[in-house]
Scaffold this motif. Structure first.
Motif, PDB file in Angstrom:
ATOM      1  N   LEU A 230       0.829  -1.214   0.000  1.00 23.66           N
ATOM      2  CA  LEU A 230       0.000   0.000   0.000  1.00 23.66           C
ATOM      3  C   LEU A 230       0.860   1.259   0.000  1.00 23.66           C
ATOM      4  N   SER A 231       1.924   1.260   0.759  1.00 23.16           N
ATOM      5  CA  SER A 231       2.730   2.474   0.878  1.00 23.16           C
ATOM      6  C   SER A 231       3.742   2.640  -0.254  1.00 23.16           C
ATOM      7  N   ASP A 232       4.228   1.548  -0.824  1.00 26.48           N
ATOM      8  CA  ASP A 232       5.306   1.649  -1.817  1.00 26.48           C
ATOM      9  C   ASP A 232       4.893   1.385  -3.264  1.00 26.48           C
TER      10      ASP A 232
ATOM     11  N   TRP B 182       1.344   1.028  -4.503  1.00 24.95           N
ATOM     12  CA  TRP B 182      -0.074   1.183  -4.828  1.00 24.95           C
ATOM     13  C   TRP B 182      -0.262   2.211  -5.923  1.00 24.95           C
TER      14      TRP B 182
ATOM     15  N   ASP C 128      -2.847   6.743  -4.291  1.00 26.84           N
ATOM     16  CA  ASP C 128      -2.475   7.000  -2.902  1.00 26.84           C
ATOM     17  C   ASP C 128      -3.509   7.835  -2.151  1.00 26.84           C
ATOM     18  N   ARG C 129      -4.755   7.687  -2.539  1.00 27.53           N
ATOM     19  CA  ARG C 129      -5.841   8.349  -1.832  1.00 27.53           C
ATOM     20  C   ARG C 129      -7.103   7.522  -1.985  1.00 27.53           C
TER      21      ARG C 129
ATOM     22  N   TYR D  23      -8.419   3.022   0.747  1.00 26.21           N
ATOM     23  CA  TYR D  23      -6.958   3.035   0.836  1.00 26.21           C
ATOM     24  C   TYR D  23      -6.519   3.466   2.238  1.00 26.21           C
TER      25      TYR D  23
END
Length: 81
Positions: free
Chosen positions: A32-34, A36, A39-40, A44
């Motif tokens: 999810l952090s790297d 995805w 990013d909103r 999420y």
């Protein structure tokens, strides 16, 4: 430190080679952090929080898995299992 999921989540992220097999909220949080594509979004954000909470034991692994799947659906990512 977060439990392994009873059922894995298999998804195909466009920026990574091959499918990703996710068994743990820690790996889900990393994706999810790297990696995805979006990013909103409500799902999420909920998935990031649920995975982090599962890692410290304030959320169940299954709740994190459900939130992760919702983020997959929100981002329209191909989920294979």
């Amino acid at each position: 430190m977060g439990s392994t999921w009873c059922e894995c989540v298999i998804l195909d992220l466009p920026d990574l080679d091959g499918v990703q097999i996710v068994w743990h909220p820690g790996y889900a949080a990393l994706l999810l952090s790297d990696s995805w594509p979006v990013d909103r979004g409500r799902a999420y954000g909920a998935a990031i929080n649920a995975c982090a909470d599962a890692l410290v034991g304030t959320c169940t692994g299954e709740d994190a898995r459900i939130a992760f799947i919702a983020a997959i659906n929100e981002a329209k990512i191909d989920m294979l299992a």
